[in-house]
Scaffold this motif. Structure first.
Motif, PDB file in Angstrom:
ATOM      1  N   LYS A 272     -14.112  -4.136   9.033  1.00 57.13           N
ATOM      2  CA  LYS A 272     -14.379  -2.817   8.445  1.00 57.13           C
ATOM      3  C   LYS A 272     -13.639  -2.649   7.125  1.00 57.13           C
ATOM      4  N   VAL A 273     -12.374  -3.084   7.094  1.00 52.32           N
ATOM      5  CA  VAL A 273     -11.601  -3.005   5.860  1.00 52.32           C
ATOM      6  C   VAL A 273     -12.189  -3.938   4.809  1.00 52.32           C
ATOM      7  N   ALA A 274     -12.642  -5.126   5.240  1.00 47.34           N
ATOM      8  CA  ALA A 274     -13.230  -6.088   4.311  1.00 47.34           C
ATOM      9  C   ALA A 274     -14.469  -5.503   3.635  1.00 47.34           C
ATOM     10  N   VAL A 275     -15.259  -4.759   4.404  1.00 50.38           N
ATOM     11  CA  VAL A 275     -16.447  -4.114   3.829  1.00 50.38           C
ATOM     12  C   VAL A 275     -16.035  -3.105   2.763  1.00 50.38           C
ATOM     13  N   LYS A 276     -14.956  -2.354   3.011  1.00 53.45           N
ATOM     14  CA  LYS A 276     -14.460  -1.398   2.016  1.00 53.45           C
ATOM     15  C   LYS A 276     -14.006  -2.101   0.750  1.00 53.45           C
ATOM     16  N   LEU A 277     -13.359  -3.261   0.926  1.00 54.21           N
ATOM     17  CA  LEU A 277     -12.910  -4.018  -0.245  1.00 54.21           C
ATOM     18  C   LEU A 277     -14.102  -4.498  -1.066  1.00 54.21           C
ATOM     19  N   LEU A 278     -15.161  -4.943  -0.398  1.00 50.68           N
ATOM     20  CA  LEU A 278     -16.355  -5.406  -1.098  1.00 50.68           C
ATOM     21  C   LEU A 278     -17.040  -4.266  -1.847  1.00 50.68           C
ATOM     22  N   ARG A 279     -16.850  -3.040  -1.357  1.00 51.04           N
ATOM     23  CA  ARG A 279     -17.423  -1.862  -2.025  1.00 51.04           C
ATOM     24  C   ARG A 279     -16.522  -1.332  -3.128  1.00 51.04           C
ATOM     25  N   GLY A 280     -15.404  -2.027  -3.360  1.00 52.82           N
ATOM     26  CA  GLY A 280     -14.501  -1.617  -4.430  1.00 52.82           C
ATOM     27  C   GLY A 280     -13.454  -0.618  -4.016  1.00 52.82           C
ATOM     28  N   GLN A 281     -13.350  -0.343  -2.716  1.00 56.31           N
ATOM     29  CA  GLN A 281     -12.329   0.574  -2.221  1.00 56.31           C
ATOM     30  C   GLN A 281     -11.089  -0.220  -1.806  1.00 56.31           C
ATOM     31  N   GLY A 282      -9.934   0.405  -1.849  1.00 53.89           N
ATOM     32  CA  GLY A 282      -8.701  -0.268  -1.483  1.00 53.89           C
ATOM     33  C   GLY A 282      -8.591  -0.451   0.019  1.00 53.89           C
ATOM     34  N   ALA A 283      -7.809  -1.455   0.419  1.00 52.84           N
ATOM     35  CA  ALA A 283      -7.568  -1.693   1.841  1.00 52.84           C
ATOM     36  C   ALA A 283      -6.765  -0.545   2.421  1.00 52.84           C
ATOM     37  N   GLU A 284      -7.164  -0.089   3.626  1.00 49.59           N
ATOM     38  CA  GLU A 284      -6.456   0.986   4.304  1.00 49.59           C
ATOM     39  C   GLU A 284      -5.987   0.515   5.664  1.00 49.59           C
ATOM     40  N   ASP A 285      -4.931   1.117   6.130  1.00 51.04           N
ATOM     41  CA  ASP A 285      -4.340   0.763   7.409  1.00 51.04           C
ATOM     42  C   ASP A 285      -5.074   1.491   8.533  1.00 51.04           C
ATOM     43  N   ILE A 286      -6.324   1.085   8.785  1.00 49.31           N
ATOM     44  CA  ILE A 286      -7.116   1.776   9.799  1.00 49.31           C
ATOM     45  C   ILE A 286      -6.650   1.433  11.206  1.00 49.31           C
ATOM     46  N   ARG A 287      -5.860   0.379  11.314  1.00 50.13           N
ATOM     47  CA  ARG A 287      -5.431  -0.048  12.640  1.00 50.13           C
ATOM     48  C   ARG A 287      -4.329   0.830  13.195  1.00 50.13           C
ATOM     49  N   SER A 288      -3.509   1.464  12.330  1.00 49.52           N
ATOM     50  CA  SER A 288      -2.356   2.166  12.874  1.00 49.52           C
ATOM     51  C   SER A 288      -2.093   3.510  12.224  1.00 49.52           C
ATOM     52  N   ASP A 289      -3.132   4.234  11.864  1.00 47.43           N
ATOM     53  CA  ASP A 289      -2.932   5.601  11.410  1.00 47.43           C
ATOM     54  C   ASP A 289      -2.408   6.449  12.555  1.00 47.43           C
ATOM     55  N   ASP A 290      -1.697   7.507  12.219  1.00 47.43           N
ATOM     56  CA  ASP A 290      -1.209   8.415  13.261  1.00 47.43           C
ATOM     57  C   ASP A 290      -2.380   9.109  13.933  1.00 47.43           C
ATOM     58  N   GLU A 291      -2.239   9.364  15.240  1.00 46.22           N
ATOM     59  CA  GLU A 291      -3.308  10.026  15.975  1.00 46.22           C
ATOM     60  C   GLU A 291      -3.552  11.442  15.451  1.00 46.22           C
ATOM     61  N   ASP A 292      -2.453  12.079  14.998  1.00 44.20           N
ATOM     62  CA  ASP A 292      -2.580  13.455  14.583  1.00 44.20           C
ATOM     63  C   ASP A 292      -2.711  13.620  13.070  1.00 44.20           C
TER      64      ASP A 292
ATOM     65  N   LYS B 191       0.828  -1.208   0.000  1.00 39.46           N
ATOM     66  CA  LYS B 191       0.000   0.000   0.000  1.00 39.46           C
ATOM     67  C   LYS B 191       0.861   1.255   0.000  1.00 39.46           C
ATOM     68  N   TYR B 192       1.878   1.286   0.863  1.00 42.42           N
ATOM     69  CA  TYR B 192       2.754   2.459   0.922  1.00 42.42           C
ATOM     70  C   TYR B 192       3.507   2.642  -0.390  1.00 42.42           C
ATOM     71  N   THR B 193       3.899   1.537  -1.017  1.00 44.86           N
ATOM     72  CA  THR B 193       4.582   1.615  -2.315  1.00 44.86           C
ATOM     73  C   THR B 193       3.658   2.166  -3.384  1.00 44.86           C
ATOM     74  N   SER B 194       2.403   1.736  -3.342  1.00 48.98           N
ATOM     75  CA  SER B 194       1.409   2.239  -4.293  1.00 48.98           C
ATOM     76  C   SER B 194       1.230   3.743  -4.148  1.00 48.98           C
ATOM     77  N   GLU B 195       1.182   4.213  -2.904  1.00 53.02           N
ATOM     78  CA  GLU B 195       1.010   5.648  -2.663  1.00 53.02           C
ATOM     79  C   GLU B 195       2.231   6.436  -3.111  1.00 53.02           C
ATOM     80  N   ALA B 196       3.425   5.875  -2.894  1.00 51.40           N
ATOM     81  CA  ALA B 196       4.654   6.596  -3.226  1.00 51.40           C
ATOM     82  C   ALA B 196       4.912   6.635  -4.726  1.00 51.40           C
ATOM     83  N   LEU B 197       4.654   5.508  -5.403  1.00 51.01           N
ATOM     84  CA  LEU B 197       4.958   5.400  -6.831  1.00 51.01           C
ATOM     85  C   LEU B 197       3.753   5.658  -7.729  1.00 51.01           C
TER      86      LEU B 197
END
Length: 351
Positions: free
Chosen positions: A325-345, A247-253
């Motif tokens: 929650k991420v699985a539901v996003k995938l079923l809706r056609g959205q990419g998996a996101e790191d909801i478990r460890s986003d920065d607090e700020d 995911k991070y590689t996809s965002e960077a490149l």
């Protein structure tokens, strides 16, 4: 070829220089050198050096040796004073290797090849080391635990417990136990040094409870079920962190193919998490709570260990809720996101 090597070497030096310019290397080098000195000092103690050699040799033989060699490995019971120095050595050593690789290898290479900066660089390098550590421990656990004569059926985890024989452990198993404890102690320290994530509290509770389970089971004779828990908790995190890296590689490149890989790896992670951390670990909790009572009465230490296991299960259920929650996003056609460890700020609008 020589030109390309020169270019890559030059860029790598620039990347390392950027690390130094940010102050991270300048601050970390004396710390890492001091910790290296601590490792050396601990190994100068004859008893500690001897014990580390026995444990590492046992681990090597268990993984690469024959069945006869494994059966001949030395066996002994835990000793707090002896093992405390060995654990201290491995805590410092793992911390040293973790941060040295991260600062001198992973971060410069990440800057060089994907151009990550700031929080993205921190997340990427953290996931690289996490994938490496979880992968190594998963391989070691799978190589060692099934080779133990009591590995299955689960009744063997409890038969003969009252005799005190469960305190006797082979050197390979003790090495795995001590390494596991050391790894989580240094992980608890490392979490404090990382930028705070949304699940900071949950991660700290997880690390502390895991250390508690390891301590109580190691010195209380619950090592058989303890190592089974260790083997079950590690494998799922490997595809999780590989998915994060994609995911991070996809965002960077800005390449969608990496997001595709991230989604597939996340799907594999979700299935593996469900099987190992809910189904199989759930069976372990049942066995520790109910099956064990067929062979001995649970004392206060045993009940405390069961309580810690259930607390770990609560954390697994919490994290599985995030996975859904991420699985539901995938079923809706959205990419998996790191909801478990986003920065607090982190700015919500950027997600």
């Amino acid at each position: 070829l020589h030109t390309w090597r020169s270019v890559i070497s030059g860029k790598l030096l620039v990347a390392m220089a950027k690390s130094a310019s940010h102050g991270s290397l300048i601050l970390w080098i004396p710390v890492l050198l001091a910790l290296l000195g601590v490792c050396w000092a601990l190994l100068q103690q004859e008893a500690t050096h001897k014990e580390v050699s026995i444990l590492v040799t046992g681990l090597r033989i268990s993984i690469t040796g024959s069945e006869a060699q494994r059966a001949a490995l030395p066996q002994t019971t835990p000793e707090k004073e002896r093992d405390a120095f060995v654990i201290a050595f491995f805590v410092v050593a793992i911390f040293e290797v973790n941060w040295t690789l991260r600062l001198l290898v992973v971060e410069p290479l990440t800057r060089l090849f994907i151009g990550a900066q700031g929080q993205q660089l921190i997340k990427f390098s953290q996931s690289v080391l996490e994938a490496l550590v979880y992968g190594i421990f998963a391989i070691i656990g799978i190589a060692i635990v099934p080779n133990q004569p009591w590995a299955w059926p689960s009744a063997n985890w409890w038969k003969g417990f009252d005799s005190g024989d469960h305190l006797i452990m082979r050197s390979d198993l003790r090495c795995f136990y001590i390494l596991y404890a050391a790894r989580y102690i240094q992980a608890a320290v490392t979490v404090l040094l990382e930028p705070k994530r949304k699940d900071f509290l949950e991660m700290m509770v997880h690390h502390i409870v895991t250390i508690g389970v390891v301590y109580v089971s190691y010195f209380g004779g619950w090592n058989r079920v303890g190592v089974v828990v260790m083997v079950l908790l590690d494998p799922a995190d490997v595809p999780l962190h590989l998915a994060k890296l994609c995911k991070y590689t996809s965002e960077a490149l800005q390449m969608n193919i990496w997001q595709f890989f991230a989604d597939r790896l996340f799907e594999f992670f979700a299935v593996l998490f469900f099987l190992t951390r809910l189904v199989m670990f759930g069976y372990v909790c049942w066995s520790a709570h109910l099956e064990s009572k067929q062979y001995f009465d649970l004392d206060y230490a045993a009940k405390f260990c069961v309580l810690l296991l259930y607390l770990l299960m609560v954390l697994q259920l919490y994290w599985f809720g995030l996975i859904l929650k991420v699985a539901v996003k995938l079923l809706r056609g959205q990419g998996a996101e790191d909801i478990r460890s986003d920065d607090e700020d982190e700015d919500p609008k950027k997600k």
